[in-house]
Design a protein around this motif. Structure first.
Motif, PDB file in Angstrom:
ATOM      1  N   THR A 153       0.832  -1.209   0.000  1.00  0.00           N
ATOM      2  CA  THR A 153       0.000   0.000   0.000  1.00  0.00           C
ATOM      3  C   THR A 153       0.863   1.253   0.000  1.00  0.00           C
ATOM      4  OG1 THR A 153      -1.810  -1.166   1.108  1.00  0.00           O
ATOM      5  CG2 THR A 153      -1.802   1.247   1.262  1.00  0.00           C
ATOM      6  N   ALA A 154       1.902   1.263   0.815  1.00  0.00           N
ATOM      7  CA  ALA A 154       2.803   2.422   0.860  1.00  0.00           C
ATOM      8  C   ALA A 154       3.516   2.611  -0.476  1.00  0.00           C
ATOM      9  CB  ALA A 154       3.810   2.267   1.994  1.00  0.00           C
ATOM     10  N   ILE A 155       3.948   1.521  -1.071  1.00  0.00           N
ATOM     11  CA  ILE A 155       4.621   1.606  -2.375  1.00  0.00           C
ATOM     12  C   ILE A 155       3.657   2.171  -3.413  1.00  0.00           C
ATOM     13  CG2 ILE A 155       5.579   0.251  -4.293  1.00  0.00           C
ATOM     14  CD1 ILE A 155       6.792  -1.618  -2.111  1.00  0.00           C
ATOM     15  N   MET A 156       2.438   1.668  -3.433  1.00  0.00           N
ATOM     16  CA  MET A 156       1.451   2.119  -4.414  1.00  0.00           C
ATOM     17  C   MET A 156       1.094   3.592  -4.217  1.00  0.00           C
ATOM     18  SD  MET A 156       1.091  -0.467  -6.353  1.00  0.00           S
ATOM     19  CE  MET A 156      -0.322  -0.029  -7.327  1.00  0.00           C
ATOM     20  N   ARG A 157       1.170   4.080  -2.994  1.00  0.00           N
ATOM     21  CA  ARG A 157       0.917   5.503  -2.719  1.00  0.00           C
ATOM     22  C   ARG A 157       2.140   6.354  -3.042  1.00  0.00           C
ATOM     23  NH1 ARG A 157      -0.832   4.209   2.830  1.00  0.00           N
ATOM     24  NH2 ARG A 157       1.123   5.222   3.325  1.00  0.00           N
ATOM     25  N   GLY A 158       3.276   5.709  -3.295  1.00  0.00           N
ATOM     26  CA  GLY A 158       4.508   6.450  -3.548  1.00  0.00           C
ATOM     27  C   GLY A 158       5.119   7.018  -2.277  1.00  0.00           C
ATOM     28  N   ASP A 159       4.792   6.422  -1.136  1.00  0.00           N
ATOM     29  CA  ASP A 159       5.265   6.897   0.165  1.00  0.00           C
ATOM     30  C   ASP A 159       6.491   6.076   0.590  1.00  0.00           C
ATOM     31  OD1 ASP A 159       5.673   7.678   2.797  1.00  0.00           O
ATOM     32  OD2 ASP A 159       3.529   7.669   3.296  1.00  0.00           O
ATOM     33  N   ALA A 160       7.664   6.532   0.148  1.00  0.00           N
ATOM     34  CA  ALA A 160       8.905   5.791   0.406  1.00  0.00           C
ATOM     35  C   ALA A 160       9.195   5.654   1.893  1.00  0.00           C
ATOM     36  CB  ALA A 160      10.072   6.464  -0.302  1.00  0.00           C
ATOM     37  N   ALA A 161       8.943   6.702   2.658  1.00  0.00           N
ATOM     38  CA  ALA A 161       9.216   6.650   4.100  1.00  0.00           C
ATOM     39  C   ALA A 161       8.341   5.607   4.781  1.00  0.00           C
ATOM     40  CB  ALA A 161       9.006   8.023   4.731  1.00  0.00           C
ATOM     41  N   ALA A 162       7.060   5.581   4.447  1.00  0.00           N
ATOM     42  CA  ALA A 162       6.152   4.592   5.052  1.00  0.00           C
ATOM     43  C   ALA A 162       6.507   3.180   4.599  1.00  0.00           C
ATOM     44  CB  ALA A 162       4.703   4.918   4.705  1.00  0.00           C
ATOM     45  N   ALA A 163       6.876   3.026   3.324  1.00  0.00           N
ATOM     46  CA  ALA A 163       7.261   1.702   2.821  1.00  0.00           C
ATOM     47  C   ALA A 163       8.518   1.211   3.529  1.00  0.00           C
ATOM     48  CB  ALA A 163       7.481   1.748   1.307  1.00  0.00           C
ATOM     49  N   GLY A 164       9.486   2.095   3.710  1.00  0.00           N
ATOM     50  CA  GLY A 164      10.719   1.727   4.404  1.00  0.00           C
ATOM     51  C   GLY A 164      10.464   1.339   5.843  1.00  0.00           C
ATOM     52  N   LYS A 165       9.634   2.110   6.530  1.00  0.00           N
ATOM     53  CA  LYS A 165       9.315   1.799   7.920  1.00  0.00           C
ATOM     54  C   LYS A 165       8.576   0.466   8.008  1.00  0.00           C
ATOM     55  CE  LYS A 165       6.873   3.318  12.066  1.00  0.00           C
ATOM     56  NZ  LYS A 165       6.649   1.952  12.449  1.00  0.00           N
ATOM     57  N   ALA A 166       7.599   0.264   7.129  1.00  0.00           N
ATOM     58  CA  ALA A 166       6.847  -0.983   7.135  1.00  0.00           C
ATOM     59  C   ALA A 166       7.755  -2.175   6.852  1.00  0.00           C
ATOM     60  CB  ALA A 166       5.713  -0.921   6.113  1.00  0.00           C
ATOM     61  N   ALA A 167       8.693  -2.018   5.939  1.00  0.00           N
ATOM     62  CA  ALA A 167       9.630  -3.107   5.622  1.00  0.00           C
ATOM     63  C   ALA A 167      10.548  -3.404   6.808  1.00  0.00           C
ATOM     64  CB  ALA A 167      10.447  -2.753   4.378  1.00  0.00           C
ATOM     65  N   ARG A 168      11.051  -2.363   7.458  1.00  0.00           N
ATOM     66  CA  ARG A 168      11.911  -2.575   8.638  1.00  0.00           C
ATOM     67  C   ARG A 168      11.139  -3.261   9.761  1.00  0.00           C
ATOM     68  NH1 ARG A 168      13.598   2.320   6.844  1.00  0.00           N
ATOM     69  NH2 ARG A 168      12.257   3.460   8.293  1.00  0.00           N
ATOM     70  N   ASP A 169       9.914  -2.811   9.988  1.00  0.00           N
ATOM     71  CA  ASP A 169       9.087  -3.442  11.015  1.00  0.00           C
ATOM     72  C   ASP A 169       8.845  -4.909  10.679  1.00  0.00           C
ATOM     73  OD1 ASP A 169       8.933  -0.961  12.249  1.00  0.00           O
ATOM     74  OD2 ASP A 169       6.862  -0.575  11.615  1.00  0.00           O
ATOM     75  N   HIS A 170       8.609  -5.172   9.412  1.00  0.00           N
ATOM     76  CA  HIS A 170       8.318  -6.541   8.957  1.00  0.00           C
ATOM     77  C   HIS A 170       9.499  -7.484   9.173  1.00  0.00           C
ATOM     78  CE1 HIS A 170       6.751  -9.808   6.578  1.00  0.00           C
ATOM     79  NE2 HIS A 170       7.709  -9.682   5.688  1.00  0.00           N
ATOM     80  N   VAL A 171      10.690  -7.080   8.783  1.00  0.00           N
ATOM     81  CA  VAL A 171      11.831  -7.992   8.900  1.00  0.00           C
ATOM     82  C   VAL A 171      12.342  -8.132  10.329  1.00  0.00           C
ATOM     83  CG1 VAL A 171      12.537  -7.677   6.509  1.00  0.00           C
ATOM     84  CG2 VAL A 171      13.562  -6.255   8.282  1.00  0.00           C
TER      85      VAL A 171
END
Length: 111
Positions: free
Chosen positions: A67-85
């Motif tokens: 969802t963050a990637i599709m919105r173009g929100d790099a900061a949210a995508a990065g945070k979500a990825a860090r939280d995930h791993v």
């Protein structure tokens, strides 16, 4: 798959999901580094799916990333990825305290 607790099927999906993210970075160095790291961490990554509710949680985390990637929100995508791993280290800590004779991981390894 997630609702059924199909860990092996989900492992394939999970690997494919992450591989697509790495390729999407369009950076060979990042791709090679992440693939090598995932390979080293494979036993821990598989172990996380033995935790109750982890498949559904992983699916939800993937959704937040996409969802963050599709919105173009790099900061949210990065945070979500860090939280995930970060779950890999948490799963490792959990399995370090489990009696091997009682764990699902131990039983599945004997099959």
């Amino acid at each position: 798959m997630v609702q059924l607790g199909a860990e092996e099927d989900y492992e394939y999906f999970n690997t494919e999901f992450h591989s697509r993210l790495y390729r999407g970075a369009h950076n060979t160095h990042i791709h090679d580094l992440t693939v090598a790291t995932r390979s080293r961490l494979a036993p821990f990554r598989r172990a996380q799916f033995m935790l109750p509710g982890r498949l559904a949680k992983s699916w939800q985390e993937h959704d937040v990333i996409v969802t963050a990637i599709m919105r173009g929100d790099a900061a949210a995508a990065g945070k979500a990825a860090r939280d995930h791993v970060s779950i890999v280290s948490e799963a490792s800590a959990v399995f370090a305290t489990v009696d091997p004779a009682e764990s699902r991981l131990s039983r599945s390894a004997r099959r």
